[in-house]
Design a protein around this motif. Structure first.
Motif, short mmCIF file in Angstrom:
data_model
loop_
_atom_site.label_atom_id
_atom_site.label_comp_id
_atom_site.label_asym_id
_atom_site.label_seq_id
_atom_site.Cartn_x
_atom_site.Cartn_y
_atom_site.Cartn_z
N ASP A 1 0.85 -1.19 0.00
CA ASP A 1 0.00 0.00 0.00
C ASP A 1 0.89 1.23 0.00
O ASP A 1 2.09 1.17 0.29
CB ASP A 1 -0.93 0.00 1.21
N VAL A 2 0.30 2.40 -0.29
CA VAL A 2 1.10 3.61 -0.50
C VAL A 2 0.56 4.75 0.37
O VAL A 2 -0.63 5.07 0.31
CB VAL A 2 1.07 4.05 -1.98
N VAL A 3 1.44 5.35 1.16
CA VAL A 3 1.09 6.55 1.93
C VAL A 3 1.66 7.76 1.19
O VAL A 3 2.78 7.73 0.70
CB VAL A 3 1.62 6.48 3.38
N ILE A 4 0.86 8.83 1.10
CA ILE A 4 1.23 10.03 0.33
C ILE A 4 1.18 11.25 1.23
O ILE A 4 0.25 11.42 2.02
CB ILE A 4 0.27 10.23 -0.86
N ASN A 5 2.19 12.10 1.08
CA ASN A 5 2.19 13.40 1.77
C ASN A 5 3.18 14.32 1.05
O ASN A 5 3.95 13.88 0.20
CB ASN A 5 2.55 13.24 3.24
N ALA A 6 3.14 15.60 1.40
CA ALA A 6 4.04 16.53 0.71
C ALA A 6 4.42 17.74 1.54
O ALA A 6 5.51 18.28 1.34
CB ALA A 6 3.41 17.00 -0.61
N ALA A 7 3.55 18.25 2.39
CA ALA A 7 3.82 19.58 2.93
C ALA A 7 3.40 19.67 4.39
O ALA A 7 2.62 18.87 4.90
CB ALA A 7 3.09 20.64 2.11
N MET B 1 2.21 22.38 -1.27
CA MET B 1 0.89 22.28 -0.67
C MET B 1 -0.15 22.11 -1.78
O MET B 1 -0.12 22.80 -2.78
CB MET B 1 0.57 23.52 0.16
N GLY B 2 -1.05 21.16 -1.58
CA GLY B 2 -2.05 20.86 -2.59
C GLY B 2 -1.72 19.64 -3.42
O GLY B 2 -2.55 19.18 -4.21
N TYR B 3 -0.53 19.08 -3.24
CA TYR B 3 -0.11 17.92 -4.04
C TYR B 3 -0.91 16.66 -3.68
O TYR B 3 -1.25 15.86 -4.55
CB TYR B 3 1.38 17.67 -3.80
N GLU B 4 -1.21 16.51 -2.40
CA GLU B 4 -1.68 15.21 -1.92
C GLU B 4 -2.99 14.75 -2.56
O GLU B 4 -3.15 13.56 -2.87
CB GLU B 4 -1.85 15.25 -0.39
N VAL B 5 -3.95 15.64 -2.73
CA VAL B 5 -5.26 15.23 -3.25
C VAL B 5 -5.14 14.70 -4.69
O VAL B 5 -5.56 13.58 -4.98
CB VAL B 5 -6.29 16.37 -3.14
N PRO B 6 -4.57 15.46 -5.64
CA PRO B 6 -4.43 14.90 -6.99
C PRO B 6 -3.41 13.78 -7.06
O PRO B 6 -3.55 12.87 -7.90
CB PRO B 6 -4.00 16.10 -7.83
N ALA B 7 -2.38 13.80 -6.22
CA ALA B 7 -1.37 12.74 -6.26
C ALA B 7 -1.98 11.38 -5.97
O ALA B 7 -1.59 10.37 -6.57
CB ALA B 7 -0.25 13.04 -5.27
N ALA B 8 -2.93 11.34 -5.06
CA ALA B 8 -3.58 10.07 -4.74
C ALA B 8 -4.24 9.48 -5.98
O ALA B 8 -4.19 8.26 -6.21
CB ALA B 8 -4.59 10.26 -3.62
N MET B 9 -4.86 10.34 -6.77
CA MET B 9 -5.47 9.89 -8.01
C MET B 9 -4.41 9.31 -8.95
O MET B 9 -4.59 8.23 -9.53
CB MET B 9 -6.20 11.06 -8.69
N GLY B 10 -3.30 10.02 -9.11
CA GLY B 10 -2.25 9.56 -10.01
C GLY B 10 -1.65 8.24 -9.57
O GLY B 10 -1.41 7.34 -10.39
N VAL B 11 -1.40 8.09 -8.26
CA VAL B 11 -0.80 6.85 -7.76
C VAL B 11 -1.76 5.68 -7.92
O VAL B 11 -1.36 4.58 -8.29
CB VAL B 11 -0.37 7.02 -6.29
N LYS B 12 -3.04 5.92 -7.66
CA LYS B 12 -4.01 4.83 -7.79
C LYS B 12 -4.15 4.38 -9.24
O LYS B 12 -4.32 3.19 -9.52
CB LYS B 12 -5.37 5.28 -7.25
N LEU B 13 -4.05 5.32 -10.19
CA LEU B 13 -4.06 4.93 -11.60
C LEU B 13 -2.86 4.05 -11.94
O LEU B 13 -2.95 3.14 -12.77
CB LEU B 13 -4.06 6.17 -12.48
N ALA B 14 -1.73 4.32 -11.27
CA ALA B 14 -0.53 3.53 -11.52
C ALA B 14 -0.55 2.20 -10.78
O ALA B 14 0.00 1.21 -11.26
CB ALA B 14 0.71 4.33 -11.11
N ARG B 15 -1.18 2.19 -9.59
CA ARG B 15 -1.17 0.99 -8.75
C ARG B 15 -2.59 0.66 -8.28
O ARG B 15 -2.93 0.84 -7.11
CB ARG B 15 -0.25 1.20 -7.53
N PRO B 16 -3.44 0.21 -9.19
CA PRO B 16 -4.83 -0.06 -8.81
C PRO B 16 -4.96 -1.16 -7.77
O PRO B 16 -5.98 -1.23 -7.06
CB PRO B 16 -5.48 -0.47 -10.14
N GLU B 17 -3.93 -2.00 -7.62
CA GLU B 17 -4.00 -3.10 -6.67
C GLU B 17 -3.70 -2.67 -5.24
O GLU B 17 -3.91 -3.42 -4.28
CB GLU B 17 -3.02 -4.21 -7.07
#
Length: 635
Positions: A423-429, A457-473
């Protein structure tokens, strides 16, 4: 396909040719091929709606012969779509990225911050900002910037300093060398980042007879440059002579998929391995030689060893300000550096012995060259003791049982225990990246995704979308502060629209914890960092706290499932519920603005006013002067 099949031309617009070309580009490394540009983000306006927008529509309804699908997702914010593309690229170890397009003027200019983030982080993104008319007949067109000194400039020129490659297509035939050059940069392991091709809106719609060969399937081979034998010999000599060596593993280890080699090299030699934000997970936290985060936001184990290291072996790191603690972390006056990096620019930092090479290739060589070498037993015992001591601190931070409001470190502890190794944890700021680097126990290279090169700041919300597209599992969990949320929440609508299952953890503390703490430590009394009732125009600590902004209700209005919890036990239960759901979910929890945070054993240089009428500032300046004493260039 025979050469005869590539003969002749096909009539397409510039935009149609762009999509057809991109649909046939592939990256390859270690025998694995994949679509380089598997999809498109785009926000349309008068600059691109009839150009690239029409081309994407045509691809979906009536694709040209030999043209692959180019799936399209409609984002809500131009900056957000670039963050999503960058996160996707990072999650695929830079082997893939999405294209992004925006309309002329403010729409395109909104992508500049995302471009800077990608280039700073050295991850590839492909941007097509729309531009003014190349013919200059409609002039000035709506949203066109006018410069009285030249007609050959637009807002898109702002992309030049934040892009690794920039071009403007003023004639259709210019597209051919431009796209080929763009692919080269996107697949370069060292000199990658934002690739920006400005597209005048009239040129997008202009037809041209393209050579069919331009659209042939192309495979771009991502190279693994080997290390020069002489450079390896110099590095080996320095490593053998060192008594207290320390490895600093950066993002380059993960991008090169060199974790297995790093683990083996550390096991064989006994050299401790510290990690940067981008490199966390390159070695599993429970490896005997893994000592955790180093630098300004690092932990005691790595920082204590860094203080006395006589040789620092940087692998795939750019030695950011935080990694070196503003050039105060490596205190040994005789410390030297060996830098293994695919880019000569980073390999040369700190006056190092340079090994310009792919991390996996270089480590494979070093394993063989140093198979008879190991650090002293006393040093190994010291490494083990430092690890044990920091493990106790970590568990204390994770399990404070603090009431009435938990510390954010307790939330991190719960997630660290609940999330799977893939699983993937995301953060930025904010203050969260600091706590996470110090405490997070990454078990795999994929688990930790913190953007801290640009710390946007603001990266986390769209980044989650990008990561999930890359790693749907994977379960993808973005930890979002209330300050960050208010910066860029719009892609929540995209996540809901596309039914992209991600989990957002919203930490509500009614202020900016990171900058508040920094402000206080530098004598500025947390001024302007709390949500206070302005009233008389003040932002001082005794102003009334505003709790009227309901982020949970706002998130629900975007269409997310929202779970509000109190305390860590409720948080754990909510996470399991969100994990079991097939819908995007937000878990909202209030945390203590004042921490406590992990103990610090390092420093960060933020200048303090040298003169002031405030006692707090004068005291902070005296402390700053003292803290700066170890600061030096590493020569």
């Amino acid at each position: 396909m025979s050469n005869e099949a590539y003969q002749g031309t096909v009539t397409l617009t510039v935009a149609q040719a762009t999509i057809r070309f991109l649909s046939n580009q592939y990256s390859e490394r270690d025998g694995v091929e994949q679509r380089l540009i598997p999809g498109a983000f785009g926000i349309f306006g008068h600059g691109n709606v009839a150009g690239i927008g029409q081309a994407l529509l045509q691809n979906e309804i009536n694709p040209a012969e030999g043209e692959n699908d180019m799936p399209y997702i409609m984002p809500r914010n131009e900056q957000g779509q670039v963050h999503a593309a960058a996160a996707f690229a990072k999650a695929t170890n830079r082997m893939q990225t999405w294209m992004c397009t925006a309309s002329i003027g403010p729409g395109s200019l909104n992508m500049v911050t995302g471009a800077a983030l990608a280039t700073t982080n050295r991850v590839p993104v492909l941007l097509f900002p729309s531009d003014q008319f190349a013919t200059r007949i409609p002039d000035p067109v709506l949203q066109q910037l006018e410069d009285p000194t030249t007609l050959d400039i637009s807002v898109n020129d702002c992309f030049r300093p934040v892009s690794r490659f920039f071009d403007r297509i003023n004639r259709p035939e210019q597209l051919i060398p431009s796209l080929l050059g763009a692919m080269r940069v996107l697949t370069d392991p060292a000199e990658t980042g934002a690739v920006t091709i400005a597209m005048p809106q009239d040129v997008q719609a202009e037809k041209y007879d393209w050579p069919v060969e331009f659209f042939a399937r192309r495979v771009w081979h991502v190279r693994r440059p080997p290390a020069e034998k002489a450079a390896l010999a110099r590095a080996v000599e320095r490593i053998r002579a060192a008594k207290r060596p320390l490895i600093v593993a950066g993002g380059g280890v993960i991008y090169a998929e060199a974790s297995e080699q790093l683990r083996e090299f550390a096991r064989q030699t006994g050299i401790p391995v510290a990690d940067t934000q981008a490199g966390k997970g390159a070695i599993n936290f429970d490896h005997e030689c893994a000592v955790g985060g180093v630098g300004s936001t690092g932990g005691d184990a790595a920082n204590h060893l860094a203080d006395t290291a006589d040789l620092v072996i940087g692998i795939g790191t750019r030695f950011s300000d935080f990694t070196t603690a503003s050039k105060t972390q490596f205190k040994n006056q005789d410390v030297g550096f060996v830098n293994i990096n695919v880019g000569a620019f980073d390999a040369a930092k700190q006056s190092a012995v340079m090994v310009v090479a792919d991390a996996r290739e270089a480590l494979t060589e070093l394993i063989d060259l140093l198979k008879d070498h190991r650090v002293d037993a006393a040093y190994s015992a010291e490494i083990a003791a430092e690890k044990q001591a920091w493990e106790r601190v970590t568990q204390e931070c994770y399990h404070r049982d603090q009431t009435p409001l938990p510390a954010q470190t307790e939330v991190f502890g719960a997630l660290n225990e609940l999330m799977g190794e893939d699983d993937v944890v995301i953060n930025a700021a904010g203050s969260m990246p600091g706590d996470l680097q110090a405490l997070w126990q990454a078990r795999t290279p994929v688990q930790y995704h913190v953007e801290y090169a640009f710390s946007c700041m603001g990266y986390e919300v769209p980044a989650a979308m990008g990561v999930k597209l890359a790693r749907p599992e994977s379960e993808v969990v973005a930890i979002v502060g209330d300050g960050t949320y208010q910066m860029l929440p719009m892609e929540l609508a995209t996540v809901v629209q596309e039914n992209i299952k991600v989990i957002y953890v919203l930490l509500q503390n009614y202020g900016f914890a990171s900058i508040g703490g920094l402000s206080e430590s530098r004598g500025s009394q947390r001024f302007g960092t709390k949500y206070r009732q302005r009233g008389t125009g003040s932002h001082l600590a005794d102003d009334e706290l505003i709790k009227g902004v309901d982020i949970a209700a706002n998130a629900a209005s975007w269409g997310l499932d929202v779970i509000k919890v109190n305390g860590i036990q409720e948080f754990r239960e909510a996470y399991r519920k969100a994990e079991a759901s097939d819908r995007p979910t937000m878990i909202h929890i209030e945390t203590d603005l004042y921490g406590p945070n992990p103990p610090s054993s390092s420093w960060w240089d933020v200048p303090v006013s040298q003169v002031s009428t405030l006692d707090s500032t004068r005291t902070a300046y005296e402390q700053h002067v003292e803290s700066r004493r170890p600061q030096r260039h590493y020569l």
